[in-house]
Design a protein around this motif. Structure first.
Motif, PDB file in Angstrom:
ATOM      1  N   SER A 142      18.863  41.446  -6.047  1.00  0.00           N
ATOM      2  CA  SER A 142      20.158  42.008  -5.681  1.00  0.00           C
ATOM      3  C   SER A 142      20.231  42.473  -4.228  1.00  0.00           C
ATOM      4  CB  SER A 142      20.499  43.188  -6.608  1.00  0.00           C
ATOM      5  OG  SER A 142      20.598  42.746  -7.946  1.00  0.00           O
ATOM      6  N   GLY A 143      19.097  42.489  -3.539  1.00  0.00           N
ATOM      7  CA  GLY A 143      19.092  42.924  -2.151  1.00  0.00           C
ATOM      8  C   GLY A 143      19.191  44.425  -1.981  1.00  0.00           C
ATOM      9  N   ALA A 144      18.962  45.179  -3.054  1.00  0.00           N
ATOM     10  CA  ALA A 144      19.168  46.621  -3.017  1.00  0.00           C
ATOM     11  C   ALA A 144      17.873  47.414  -2.921  1.00  0.00           C
ATOM     12  CB  ALA A 144      19.941  47.057  -4.260  1.00  0.00           C
ATOM     13  N   ASP A 145      16.910  47.097  -3.781  1.00  0.00           N
ATOM     14  CA  ASP A 145      15.738  47.952  -3.968  1.00  0.00           C
ATOM     15  C   ASP A 145      14.488  47.403  -3.269  1.00  0.00           C
ATOM     16  OD1 ASP A 145      17.327  49.609  -5.743  1.00  0.00           O
ATOM     17  OD2 ASP A 145      17.132  47.969  -7.180  1.00  0.00           O
ATOM     18  N   ARG A 146      13.959  46.301  -3.761  1.00  0.00           N
ATOM     19  CA  ARG A 146      12.754  45.732  -3.151  1.00  0.00           C
ATOM     20  C   ARG A 146      12.992  45.341  -1.701  1.00  0.00           C
ATOM     21  NH1 ARG A 146      11.845  41.617  -8.079  1.00  0.00           N
ATOM     22  NH2 ARG A 146      14.113  41.914  -8.134  1.00  0.00           N
ATOM     23  N   THR A 147      14.161  44.777  -1.423  1.00  0.00           N
ATOM     24  CA  THR A 147      14.480  44.402  -0.052  1.00  0.00           C
ATOM     25  C   THR A 147      14.629  45.643   0.823  1.00  0.00           C
ATOM     26  OG1 THR A 147      15.570  42.389  -0.807  1.00  0.00           O
ATOM     27  CG2 THR A 147      16.111  43.141   1.399  1.00  0.00           C
ATOM     28  N   GLY A 148      15.177  46.704   0.270  1.00  0.00           N
ATOM     29  CA  GLY A 148      15.266  47.955   1.014  1.00  0.00           C
ATOM     30  C   GLY A 148      13.896  48.507   1.351  1.00  0.00           C
ATOM     31  N   LEU A 149      12.970  48.432   0.395  1.00  0.00           N
ATOM     32  CA  LEU A 149      11.603  48.876   0.659  1.00  0.00           C
ATOM     33  C   LEU A 149      10.976  48.037   1.767  1.00  0.00           C
ATOM     34  CD1 LEU A 149       9.065  50.528   0.009  1.00  0.00           C
ATOM     35  CD2 LEU A 149       8.505  48.789  -1.727  1.00  0.00           C
ATOM     36  N   ALA A 150      11.157  46.721   1.698  1.00  0.00           N
ATOM     37  CA  ALA A 150      10.610  45.845   2.732  1.00  0.00           C
ATOM     38  C   ALA A 150      11.197  46.179   4.097  1.00  0.00           C
ATOM     39  CB  ALA A 150      10.881  44.388   2.380  1.00  0.00           C
ATOM     40  N   ALA A 151      12.492  46.466   4.147  1.00  0.00           N
ATOM     41  CA  ALA A 151      13.135  46.828   5.406  1.00  0.00           C
ATOM     42  C   ALA A 151      12.548  48.117   5.968  1.00  0.00           C
ATOM     43  CB  ALA A 151      14.639  46.960   5.203  1.00  0.00           C
ATOM     44  N   ALA A 152      12.304  49.088   5.099  1.00  0.00           N
ATOM     45  CA  ALA A 152      11.702  50.346   5.537  1.00  0.00           C
ATOM     46  C   ALA A 152      10.281  50.120   6.043  1.00  0.00           C
ATOM     47  CB  ALA A 152      11.705  51.351   4.387  1.00  0.00           C
ATOM     48  N   MET A 153       9.521  49.294   5.351  1.00  0.00           N
ATOM     49  CA  MET A 153       8.157  48.997   5.784  1.00  0.00           C
ATOM     50  C   MET A 153       8.149  48.274   7.136  1.00  0.00           C
ATOM     51  SD  MET A 153       6.457  47.900   2.113  1.00  0.00           S
ATOM     52  CE  MET A 153       4.913  47.353   2.871  1.00  0.00           C
ATOM     53  N   TRP A 154       9.116  47.386   7.344  1.00  0.00           N
ATOM     54  CA  TRP A 154       9.224  46.711   8.644  1.00  0.00           C
ATOM     55  C   TRP A 154       9.445  47.749   9.749  1.00  0.00           C
ATOM     56  CZ3 TRP A 154       8.999  41.667  10.558  1.00  0.00           C
ATOM     57  CH2 TRP A 154       9.452  41.514  11.873  1.00  0.00           C
ATOM     58  N   ALA A 155      10.368  48.681   9.501  1.00  0.00           N
ATOM     59  CA  ALA A 155      10.677  49.696  10.504  1.00  0.00           C
ATOM     60  C   ALA A 155       9.443  50.528  10.856  1.00  0.00           C
ATOM     61  CB  ALA A 155      11.804  50.592  10.004  1.00  0.00           C
ATOM     62  N   ILE A 156       8.649  50.855   9.851  1.00  0.00           N
ATOM     63  CA  ILE A 156       7.461  51.677  10.071  1.00  0.00           C
ATOM     64  C   ILE A 156       6.335  50.863  10.716  1.00  0.00           C
ATOM     65  CG2 ILE A 156       5.635  52.993   8.918  1.00  0.00           C
ATOM     66  CD1 ILE A 156       7.771  53.621   6.715  1.00  0.00           C
ATOM     67  N   HIS A 157       6.022  49.723  10.111  1.00  0.00           N
ATOM     68  CA  HIS A 157       4.843  48.955  10.497  1.00  0.00           C
ATOM     69  C   HIS A 157       5.037  48.174  11.794  1.00  0.00           C
ATOM     70  CE1 HIS A 157       1.195  46.569  10.018  1.00  0.00           C
ATOM     71  NE2 HIS A 157       1.913  45.462  10.148  1.00  0.00           N
ATOM     72  N   VAL A 158       6.191  47.538  11.951  1.00  0.00           N
ATOM     73  CA  VAL A 158       6.423  46.673  13.111  1.00  0.00           C
ATOM     74  C   VAL A 158       7.043  47.440  14.278  1.00  0.00           C
ATOM     75  CG1 VAL A 158       7.600  44.594  13.925  1.00  0.00           C
ATOM     76  CG2 VAL A 158       6.674  44.672  11.598  1.00  0.00           C
ATOM     77  N   GLU A 159       8.007  48.295  13.971  1.00  0.00           N
ATOM     78  CA  GLU A 159       8.746  48.961  15.035  1.00  0.00           C
ATOM     79  C   GLU A 159       8.261  50.371  15.327  1.00  0.00           C
ATOM     80  OE1 GLU A 159      12.852  48.707  14.005  1.00  0.00           O
ATOM     81  OE2 GLU A 159      12.927  46.535  14.282  1.00  0.00           O
ATOM     82  N   GLY A 160       7.372  50.894  14.476  1.00  0.00           N
ATOM     83  CA  GLY A 160       6.831  52.224  14.721  1.00  0.00           C
ATOM     84  C   GLY A 160       7.835  53.347  14.563  1.00  0.00           C
ATOM     85  N   ARG A 161       8.828  53.155  13.724  1.00  0.00           N
ATOM     86  CA  ARG A 161       9.843  54.189  13.542  1.00  0.00           C
ATOM     87  C   ARG A 161       9.350  55.291  12.603  1.00  0.00           C
ATOM     88  NH1 ARG A 161      15.647  51.051  12.797  1.00  0.00           N
ATOM     89  NH2 ARG A 161      15.442  49.624  14.571  1.00  0.00           N
ATOM     90  N   PRO A 162       9.876  56.495  12.738  1.00  0.00           N
ATOM     91  CA  PRO A 162       9.515  57.580  11.815  1.00  0.00           C
ATOM     92  C   PRO A 162       9.935  57.227  10.388  1.00  0.00           C
ATOM     93  CG  PRO A 162      10.674  58.425  13.747  1.00  0.00           C
ATOM     94  CD  PRO A 162      10.803  56.934  13.795  1.00  0.00           C
ATOM     95  N   VAL A 163       9.167  57.734   9.440  1.00  0.00           N
ATOM     96  CA  VAL A 163       9.476  57.442   8.039  1.00  0.00           C
ATOM     97  C   VAL A 163      10.869  57.949   7.671  1.00  0.00           C
ATOM     98  CG1 VAL A 163       8.700  57.681   5.663  1.00  0.00           C
ATOM     99  CG2 VAL A 163       7.021  57.591   7.503  1.00  0.00           C
ATOM    100  N   ALA A 164      11.241  59.109   8.190  1.00  0.00           N
ATOM    101  CA  ALA A 164      12.558  59.669   7.871  1.00  0.00           C
ATOM    102  C   ALA A 164      13.674  58.713   8.259  1.00  0.00           C
ATOM    103  CB  ALA A 164      12.733  61.002   8.594  1.00  0.00           C
ATOM    104  N   GLU A 165      13.489  58.002   9.363  1.00  0.00           N
ATOM    105  CA  GLU A 165      14.486  57.027   9.784  1.00  0.00           C
ATOM    106  C   GLU A 165      14.396  55.759   8.952  1.00  0.00           C
ATOM    107  OE1 GLU A 165      15.580  54.351  13.755  1.00  0.00           O
ATOM    108  OE2 GLU A 165      14.329  56.153  13.945  1.00  0.00           O
ATOM    109  N   ALA A 166      13.180  55.306   8.685  1.00  0.00           N
ATOM    110  CA  ALA A 166      12.983  54.069   7.933  1.00  0.00           C
ATOM    111  C   ALA A 166      13.540  54.171   6.520  1.00  0.00           C
ATOM    112  CB  ALA A 166      11.496  53.724   7.886  1.00  0.00           C
ATOM    113  N   LYS A 167      13.504  55.364   5.935  1.00  0.00           N
ATOM    114  CA  LYS A 167      13.963  55.544   4.555  1.00  0.00           C
ATOM    115  C   LYS A 167      15.440  55.217   4.370  1.00  0.00           C
ATOM    116  CE  LYS A 167      12.647  59.804   3.932  1.00  0.00           C
ATOM    117  NZ  LYS A 167      12.374  61.105   3.270  1.00  0.00           N
ATOM    118  N   ARG A 168      16.185  55.196   5.459  1.00  0.00           N
ATOM    119  CA  ARG A 168      17.611  54.899   5.346  1.00  0.00           C
ATOM    120  C   ARG A 168      17.868  53.475   4.859  1.00  0.00           C
ATOM    121  NH1 ARG A 168      18.951  57.239  11.359  1.00  0.00           N
ATOM    122  NH2 ARG A 168      18.326  59.419  10.969  1.00  0.00           N
TER     123      ARG A 168
END
Length: 216
Positions: A142-168
């Protein structure tokens, strides 16, 4: 009585899933697979609703694309598709067939939306991120849950963003509901966030050495 009815309905649904979610290498299997993809897997709904979004420049998210949608993505420049769904289903076979015809690279790393993510697929996804060819599409059902987790992990792992921001990336905008069973994915990110507050540690190192999915 209502519970009994819904129990029977769920039982019928599971029977249909087992009967129709199978190989598509015969005329009957092809018909059954198409029925499963359209009805059981909600493919009819996704013909109009795509739940698209941008994770980062050249990295996109959506729900599960059908062949026509993949062709649209190809026209938009996509060269690689990352599916967060199991690779053993009629729906996957249709996707693999379409990607091959379009010249798109398809990679699978299976996650569950309602259970704590396991270490192996988490680390596999990070490996994919490290050599991802862009533009790329990441999707689940559905593009809601697992994809959201992957997007957050990308923000943290690749872009070095804070977790608080990635969680969005896990939010109602893409229909993720944190107070349902899928909230376990939020708790995964929150567990890492608490650990980072005690001292710096990379996401990969934390997953490899400290993360406990059973405790989560």
């Amino acid at each position: 009585m209502a519970l009994s009815f819904f129990g029977k309905l769920r039982g019928a649904w599971e029977v249909a899933r087992g009967r129709y979610d199978q190989e598509i290498d015969s005329e009957m299997g092809l018909w059954q697979g198409r029925f499963f993809a359209a009805i059981n897997d909600h493919g009819l709904l996704r013909r109009r609703w795509r739940n698209e979004g941008i994770i980062a420049p050249g990295v996109y998210r959506s729900n599960h694309p059908n062949a026509a949608t993949l062709a649209d993505w190809k026209a938009r420049g996509i060269v690689e598709v990352i599916s967060l769904r199991p690779a053993q289903s009629a729906v996957h076979l249709f996707e693999a067939e379409a990607c091959e015809a379009l010249g798109l690279r398809l990679r699978n790393v299976a996650f569950q939306a309602r259970a704590a993510p396991r270490r192996r697929p988490l680390l596999h996804l990070l490996d994919i991120f490290d050599d991802l060819e862009k533009p790329a599409l990441i999707h689940c059902k559905s593009g809601a849950d697992r994809t959201g987790l992957a997007a957050a992990m990308w923000a943290i792992h690749v872009e070095g963003r804070p977790v608080a921001e990635a969680k969005r990336a896990l939010g109602l905008r893409h229909l993720h509901v944190r107070w349902s069973k899928t909230g376990v994915l939020d708790r995964f990110l929150e567990a890492y966030e608490r650990r980072v507050q005690d001292g710096p540690i990379g996401l990969r190192e934390w997953i490899s050495t400290e993360y406990d999915p059973d405790a989560l």
